[in-house]
Design an enzyme around this catalytic site. Sequence first.
Site, short mmCIF file in Angstrom:
data_model
loop_
_atom_site.label_atom_id
_atom_site.label_comp_id
_atom_site.label_asym_id
_atom_site.label_seq_id
_atom_site.Cartn_x
_atom_site.Cartn_y
_atom_site.Cartn_z
N ARG A 16 -37.02 12.79 -20.02
CA ARG A 16 -37.48 13.45 -18.79
C ARG A 16 -38.97 13.78 -18.89
O ARG A 16 -39.81 13.09 -18.34
CB ARG A 16 -36.63 14.72 -18.55
CG ARG A 16 -36.64 15.21 -17.12
CD ARG A 16 -37.95 15.82 -16.68
NE ARG A 16 -38.34 16.97 -17.50
CZ ARG A 16 -39.54 17.53 -17.43
NH1 ARG A 16 -40.45 17.08 -16.60
NH2 ARG A 16 -39.84 18.55 -18.21
N ASP A 17 -39.31 14.80 -19.64
CA ASP A 17 -40.71 15.22 -19.73
C ASP A 17 -41.59 14.09 -20.25
O ASP A 17 -42.69 13.86 -19.76
CB ASP A 17 -40.79 16.43 -20.68
CG ASP A 17 -42.14 17.08 -20.72
OD1 ASP A 17 -43.14 16.42 -20.37
OD2 ASP A 17 -42.23 18.26 -21.10
N HIS A 207 -41.33 25.46 -25.80
CA HIS A 207 -41.69 24.09 -25.47
C HIS A 207 -43.17 23.90 -25.78
O HIS A 207 -44.02 24.37 -25.03
CB HIS A 207 -41.39 23.87 -23.98
CG HIS A 207 -41.73 22.51 -23.47
ND1 HIS A 207 -40.76 21.59 -23.13
CD2 HIS A 207 -42.92 21.91 -23.21
CE1 HIS A 207 -41.35 20.49 -22.68
NE2 HIS A 207 -42.65 20.65 -22.73
N HIS A 209 -46.67 21.73 -26.80
CA HIS A 209 -47.41 20.46 -26.72
C HIS A 209 -48.41 20.41 -27.86
O HIS A 209 -48.94 21.44 -28.28
CB HIS A 209 -48.13 20.34 -25.37
CG HIS A 209 -47.23 19.90 -24.26
ND1 HIS A 209 -47.65 19.17 -23.19
CD2 HIS A 209 -45.90 20.08 -24.07
CE1 HIS A 209 -46.64 18.91 -22.39
NE2 HIS A 209 -45.56 19.46 -22.89
N CYS A 240 -50.74 13.98 -21.91
CA CYS A 240 -51.19 15.17 -21.20
C CYS A 240 -51.74 14.72 -19.85
O CYS A 240 -52.68 13.94 -19.80
CB CYS A 240 -52.28 15.86 -22.01
SG CYS A 240 -53.05 17.21 -21.12
N ASN A 249 -46.21 16.23 -25.67
CA ASN A 249 -45.16 17.02 -26.31
C ASN A 249 -45.15 16.93 -27.83
O ASN A 249 -45.48 15.90 -28.41
CB ASN A 249 -43.81 16.53 -25.81
CG ASN A 249 -43.60 16.83 -24.35
OD1 ASN A 249 -43.43 17.97 -23.97
ND2 ASN A 249 -43.64 15.80 -23.52
#
Length: 306
Positions: A16-17, A207, A209, A240, A249
């Site tokens: 997803r992300d 979460h 990054h 990003c 991530n």
Amino acid sequence: MSQMPTAVSIREVGPRDGLQNEEPVPAEAKVRLIDALSRTGVRRIEAVSFVHPKAIPQMADADEVWQRAARVDGVRYSALVPNTRGAQRALAAGFTEVEVVVSASDTHNRRNVNRSTDESLDDIAELIDLLHGAGATAEVIVATSFGCPYEGDVDPLRVAGIVDRVVRDGADRVAFGDTTGMGTPRRVRELLTAVRDRNAHVPVLLHFHNTRGAALANLLTALELGITEFDASVGGLGGCPYAPGASGNLATEEAVHMLHDMGIDTGIDLDALIEAAELAERLLNKKLPSGVLRAGPRTRLTPLPT
Ligand code: ZN
């Protein structure tokens, strides 16, 4: 050093992300990646998001991907939604765990959904009711919790206030997103302290990054503060959106490699995970930033020249 947890729960967000921030790939590729990840031993996968296809064309085929993906026993699958319409789609598709996002930064929230943070929180209160009414859980992800690319520093007390609100509205869990990699160990400590002072018992997920190289340091800091739930993305998938070419991530292999060496269980088979990361590279036809993917785990020795 404080007592470390013996196990952590990693939610794999690459499908997803990760894919949402890469060049679009066909549904077939997404299904193959989800299926490969389902076989790594990971216990949670954020599989798709139900967003408007005009806003995020990468997720236009979410229904098809989810229908075709294998559901492996022992894996919990979740979906991300931006609003009530998305939540209805996620419920119709059979999801029982749903994440919704709001940004701690007003400017970032307006840029994303053309509403203030407070207006989005009003919507989220209704959305939580909708999900609970259908027997699903609702996690609220607070984006830009450690800094905003437009506003700079974000006050931990502002984030703690958002947590107050969503806890009151019934959120089952809150997640703090370091959306553009502005977090540092100091800021992780300050934020978690501010939140815990007021809401000691709300389940928290982090979460991170790795945009500025601090993701593993932030993970270690959170472990020391007792956090045991983290998002990570296979291969470090997902760049990003504000800085082309920059890492996105936290790479799942980097997290798992470090955690296992510390004696912390994740349930994940690192070799299978690296194979899934190699598959992601082939599907996207690009190199991914994960250091463990590039160099291999520390247990993979280099043969001496003969
Ligand atoms: Zn992310």
